[in-house]
Enzyme design. Structure first.
Site, mmCIF file in Angstrom:
data_model
loop_
_atom_site.group_PDB
_atom_site.id
_atom_site.type_symbol
_atom_site.label_atom_id
_atom_site.label_comp_id
_atom_site.label_asym_id
_atom_site.label_seq_id
_atom_site.Cartn_x
_atom_site.Cartn_y
_atom_site.Cartn_z
ATOM 1 N N ARG A 238 36.377 8.987 0.759
ATOM 2 C CA ARG A 238 35.369 7.938 0.758
ATOM 3 C C ARG A 238 35.003 7.609 2.200
ATOM 4 N NH1 ARG A 238 34.471 9.168 -3.572
ATOM 5 N NH2 ARG A 238 34.478 7.963 -5.528
ATOM 6 N N GLU A 267 25.274 6.397 1.845
ATOM 7 C CA GLU A 267 24.861 7.718 1.359
ATOM 8 C C GLU A 267 23.554 7.594 0.584
ATOM 9 O OE1 GLU A 267 29.452 9.360 0.780
ATOM 10 O OE2 GLU A 267 28.100 9.282 -0.935
ATOM 11 N N HIS A 285 28.006 14.827 0.244
ATOM 12 C CA HIS A 285 28.922 14.462 -0.844
ATOM 13 C C HIS A 285 28.883 15.545 -1.934
ATOM 14 C CE1 HIS A 285 30.984 10.742 -2.763
ATOM 15 N NE2 HIS A 285 31.511 11.869 -3.222
#
Length: 322
Positions: A238, A267, A285
């Site tokens: 994270r 993000e 990601h």
């Protein structure tokens, strides 16, 4: 009774939604896709929903859970559940499920890929060749992998898979995880160490911490100051466990060599101080991704949502001590 299932998952394409519909057909479900990014959007969408299936950017807050009596289950389309108010779900009688094993190989492989790409200076070499150069010095300095120490911050399922993958590399392997017994860590030919020792001894350091109040900003100025100046950091966990401003400063000051980041605090990022740095390798990601993982994720989450709605026990409930 027809169950209304709201799916808010940016990863879910039509083929994934078809899997949801197929699996949930046994409980007479209507599947509705809607990308929800604010609490208000989620509250409104959940008004007549029996279940939510959400990604990491969909906030399932205490207000969402407390205000919707018909909501029975939240399916987290992924592993981490930091975007779901777990205590509030318990109070509201809402079951939370996730998919804890769907992408273990993918994320472990991605973490290793980020570390190796930075270790071998592949981004620098690529830029060197593209601009017309042909100089091996663009990758200086280089550490021999067999002589490197790999540190793992956290030792859940993914870092354990990574530890298994690197057994043939000849690296010394260090692990910091105060919740795992030393003897269990030793079965992976790894040494259990305190956090300071992990920082000071790791040439390569892979982050696998959940985002909690205790772990937010774990990798800050003081942490970077303790790391070797040739160290490489990879984060596939994270974004919030790293202070991005402190990381940018550490790279600028030469306190560490490079970073490979699959996750960021925001993000997609807009103003991260890391964006303009050539010593940071990014991916969006994407560590979870493979076609097999996508299908497994859709089936696992939809399957558990269907079980809860059918009055059955889910296979992957998120408990208090998850």
């Amino acid at each position: 009774m027809t169950h209304r299932i709201v799916v808010s998952d940016a990863k879910a394409e039509e083929s994934d939604l078809e899997i949801h519909r197929e699996v949930l057909s046994r409980v007479d479900a209507e599947v509705v896709a809607s990308e929800l990014r604010t609490e208000e959007e989620v509250r409104e969408a959940a008004t007549d929903a029996t279940a939510l299936i959400v990604d990491t950017r969909t906030p399932v807050t205490a207000a969402v859970l407390e205000e919707n009596d018909g909501l029975q289950v939240v399916g987290r389309a992924g592993i981490g559940v930091d975007n779901v108010a777990i205590d509030a779900a318990k109070e509201a009688g809402v079951t939370v499920v996730n998919a804890p094993t769907y992408c273990l190989d993918e994320v472990a492989t991605h973490a290793l890929s980020l570390l190796l790409a930075c270790l071998r200076s592949l981004p620098s070499y690529d830029r060197e060749v593209r601009k017309g150069g042909w100089d091996w010095r663009a990758g200086e300095p280089a550490v021999r992998l067999r002589e490197a120490t790999l540190g793992l911050a956290g030792f859940g399922r993914i870092p354990r898979r990574l530890a298994t993958m690197v057994q043939g590399f000849g690296c010394e392997l260090l692990v910091h995880d105060p919740y795992i017994p030393d003897g269990e860590i030793a079965t992976y030919n790894a040494e259990s160490v305190e956090f300071d020792a992990l920082l000071e001894r790791s040439d390569l350091l892979s982050v696998h911490l959940p985002l909690t109040d205790d772990t937010e900003g774990t990798f800050d100025r003081e942490a970077f100051e303790r790391m070797p100046d040739h160290a490489i950091l990879a984060n596939t966990a994270r974004g919030g466990v790293i202070d991005e401003a402190d990381l940018a400063n550490a790279l600028e000051a030469g306190e560490i060599e490079a970073a490979g980041l699959d996750v960021l605090c925001e993000e997609p990022p807009e103003e991260s101080p890391l964006l303009e740095r050539d010593d940071v390798l990014f991916s969006p990601h994407a560590g979870w991704y493979s076609e097999s993982a996508r299908e497994d994720l859709a089936r696992e989450v939809a399957g558990d949502v269907a079980r809860v709605l059918a009055g059955e026990e889910p296979r992957n409930p998120v408990t208090d001590d998850w």
